[in-house]
Scaffold this motif. Structure first.
Motif, mmCIF file in Angstrom:
data_model
loop_
_atom_site.group_PDB
_atom_site.id
_atom_site.type_symbol
_atom_site.label_atom_id
_atom_site.label_comp_id
_atom_site.label_asym_id
_atom_site.label_seq_id
_atom_site.Cartn_x
_atom_site.Cartn_y
_atom_site.Cartn_z
ATOM 1 N N GLY A 17 0.817 -1.047 -0.077
ATOM 2 C CA GLY A 17 -0.002 -0.100 0.053
ATOM 3 C C GLY A 17 0.812 1.336 0.096
ATOM 4 O O GLY A 17 1.913 1.227 -0.566
ATOM 5 N N MET A 18 0.375 2.356 0.424
ATOM 6 C CA MET A 18 0.925 3.624 0.346
ATOM 7 C C MET A 18 0.832 4.129 1.755
ATOM 8 O O MET A 18 -0.204 3.729 2.532
ATOM 9 C CB MET A 18 0.461 4.623 -0.536
ATOM 10 C CG MET A 18 0.520 4.207 -2.110
ATOM 11 S SD MET A 18 2.217 4.016 -2.582
ATOM 12 C CE MET A 18 2.821 5.683 -2.506
ATOM 13 N N ALA A 19 1.440 5.191 2.065
ATOM 14 C CA ALA A 19 1.327 5.969 3.353
ATOM 15 C C ALA A 19 1.867 7.467 2.979
ATOM 16 O O ALA A 19 2.499 7.502 1.969
ATOM 17 C CB ALA A 19 2.137 5.217 4.421
ATOM 18 N N VAL A 20 1.777 8.357 3.969
ATOM 19 C CA VAL A 20 2.309 9.594 3.782
ATOM 20 C C VAL A 20 3.411 9.888 4.736
ATOM 21 O O VAL A 20 3.662 9.232 5.795
ATOM 22 C CB VAL A 20 1.400 10.513 4.004
ATOM 23 C CG1 VAL A 20 0.210 10.625 2.937
ATOM 24 C CG2 VAL A 20 0.810 10.600 5.257
ATOM 25 N N LEU A 21 4.374 10.544 4.255
ATOM 26 C CA LEU A 21 5.902 10.836 5.144
ATOM 27 C C LEU A 21 5.598 12.419 5.427
ATOM 28 O O LEU A 21 5.533 13.279 4.610
ATOM 29 C CB LEU A 21 6.760 10.587 4.427
ATOM 30 C CG LEU A 21 8.176 10.887 5.082
ATOM 31 C CD1 LEU A 21 8.410 9.953 6.105
ATOM 32 C CD2 LEU A 21 9.488 11.075 4.174
ATOM 33 N N VAL A 34 -2.465 2.949 3.825
ATOM 34 C CA VAL A 34 -3.838 2.408 3.270
ATOM 35 C C VAL A 34 -3.511 1.348 2.373
ATOM 36 O O VAL A 34 -2.299 1.167 1.695
ATOM 37 C CB VAL A 34 -4.454 3.512 2.564
ATOM 38 C CG1 VAL A 34 -4.826 4.631 3.300
ATOM 39 C CG2 VAL A 34 -3.341 3.995 1.313
ATOM 40 N N ILE A 35 -4.404 0.615 2.170
ATOM 41 C CA ILE A 35 -4.289 -0.688 1.279
ATOM 42 C C ILE A 35 -5.254 -0.105 -0.179
ATOM 43 O O ILE A 35 -6.413 0.457 -0.106
ATOM 44 C CB ILE A 35 -5.242 -1.906 1.778
ATOM 45 C CG1 ILE A 35 -4.565 -2.292 3.023
ATOM 46 C CG2 ILE A 35 -5.152 -2.888 0.644
ATOM 47 C CD1 ILE A 35 -2.898 -2.844 2.908
ATOM 48 N N PHE A 69 5.214 10.713 -0.091
ATOM 49 C CA PHE A 69 4.615 9.510 -0.165
ATOM 50 C C PHE A 69 5.436 8.269 -0.087
ATOM 51 O O PHE A 69 6.641 8.328 -0.265
ATOM 52 C CB PHE A 69 3.743 9.162 -1.324
ATOM 53 C CG PHE A 69 2.599 10.048 -1.693
ATOM 54 C CD1 PHE A 69 1.504 9.911 -1.099
ATOM 55 C CD2 PHE A 69 2.871 11.088 -2.401
ATOM 56 C CE1 PHE A 69 0.306 10.581 -1.316
ATOM 57 C CE2 PHE A 69 1.736 12.175 -2.521
ATOM 58 C CZ PHE A 69 0.666 11.914 -2.009
ATOM 59 N N VAL A 70 4.907 7.060 0.832
ATOM 60 C CA VAL A 70 5.906 6.238 1.127
ATOM 61 C C VAL A 70 5.176 4.951 0.772
ATOM 62 O O VAL A 70 4.033 4.534 0.836
ATOM 63 C CB VAL A 70 5.961 5.961 2.612
ATOM 64 C CG1 VAL A 70 6.674 4.719 3.032
ATOM 65 C CG2 VAL A 70 6.620 7.021 3.177
ATOM 66 N N TRP A 71 6.112 4.010 -0.280
ATOM 67 C CA TRP A 71 5.323 2.956 -0.919
ATOM 68 C C TRP A 71 5.908 1.879 0.112
ATOM 69 O O TRP A 71 7.053 1.701 0.702
ATOM 70 C CB TRP A 71 5.984 2.745 -2.188
ATOM 71 C CG TRP A 71 5.865 0.993 -2.793
ATOM 72 C CD1 TRP A 71 4.472 0.581 -2.776
ATOM 73 C CD2 TRP A 71 6.778 0.187 -2.833
ATOM 74 N NE1 TRP A 71 4.742 -0.570 -3.277
ATOM 75 C CE2 TRP A 71 6.253 -0.786 -3.488
ATOM 76 C CE3 TRP A 71 8.229 0.244 -2.932
ATOM 77 C CZ2 TRP A 71 6.693 -2.160 -3.809
ATOM 78 C CZ3 TRP A 71 8.795 -0.884 -3.437
ATOM 79 C CH2 TRP A 71 8.099 -2.046 -3.870
ATOM 80 N N TRP A 72 4.905 0.933 0.656
ATOM 81 C CA TRP A 72 5.380 -0.125 1.752
ATOM 82 C C TRP A 72 4.611 -1.208 1.106
ATOM 83 O O TRP A 72 3.698 -1.347 0.453
ATOM 84 C CB TRP A 72 4.922 0.357 2.985
ATOM 85 C CG TRP A 72 3.335 0.390 3.134
ATOM 86 C CD1 TRP A 72 2.563 1.464 3.087
ATOM 87 C CD2 TRP A 72 2.488 -0.737 3.101
ATOM 88 N NE1 TRP A 72 1.133 1.183 3.145
ATOM 89 C CE2 TRP A 72 1.049 -0.219 3.357
ATOM 90 C CE3 TRP A 72 2.594 -2.062 3.559
ATOM 91 C CZ2 TRP A 72 0.133 -1.139 3.690
ATOM 92 C CZ3 TRP A 72 1.367 -3.081 3.724
ATOM 93 C CH2 TRP A 72 0.319 -2.348 3.973
#
Length: 144
Positions: A17-21, A34-35, A69-72
């Motif tokens: 998913g992604m997240a914010v930095l 988030v997924i 954005f963070v790709w996780w």
């Protein structure tokens, strides 16, 4: 990490998913993971490109432009490392000057890295991450 545990428990698969930095005094916080719509297997996780574009737009409208954005993603119950597939994805997510990527597993191991793309591509791997929050081993129902 809870998403990784849940994906292994429920589907024996990876998840991403992604997240914010968000800047926070003299450091950064990774928030709001988030997924997104994705295709997963026991060894891969591919985010839907249209859903990803919509996510970027929604998130910047909500949080402004002073975020990155963070790709996780997870490697399920496998080890944490940067696979060839991960390297390709990092380059795809690197549309700006820099990006942040995180790989985790169900055992709570992780690797966090920062990539700069201009003036040339360099990476800072094994960046320290402090996990803040509930240390219980129970996966929240909302994540499951």
């Amino acid at each position: 990490m809870d998403y990784a545990k849940a994906a292994v428990n429920e589907f024996k698969a990876e998840i991403g998913g992604m997240a914010v930095l968000v800047p926070d005094e003299d450091s950064f916080e990774i928030k709001e993971p988030v997924i997104l719509k994705q295709e997963v297997t026991g060894g891969t996780c591919t985010l839907d490109k249209e859903e990803l574009a919509n996510y970027y737009t929604r998130t910047m409208k909500k949080m402004g432009t002073n975020i990155s954005f963070v790709w996780w993603h997870s490697h399920g119950d496998g080890s944490t490392f940067w696979s060839g597939t991960d390297e390709t994805a990092i380059k795809e997510f690197g549309g700006g000057k820099w990006s942040v990527s995180l790989v985790v597993n169900a055992e709570e191991d992780y690797k966090l890295r920062i990539d700069w793309f201009t003036p040339k591509h360099v990476s800072m791997e094994d960046t320290e991450l402090e996990v803040i929050g509930d240390n219980s081993k129970v996966i929240p129902k909302a994540i499951i």
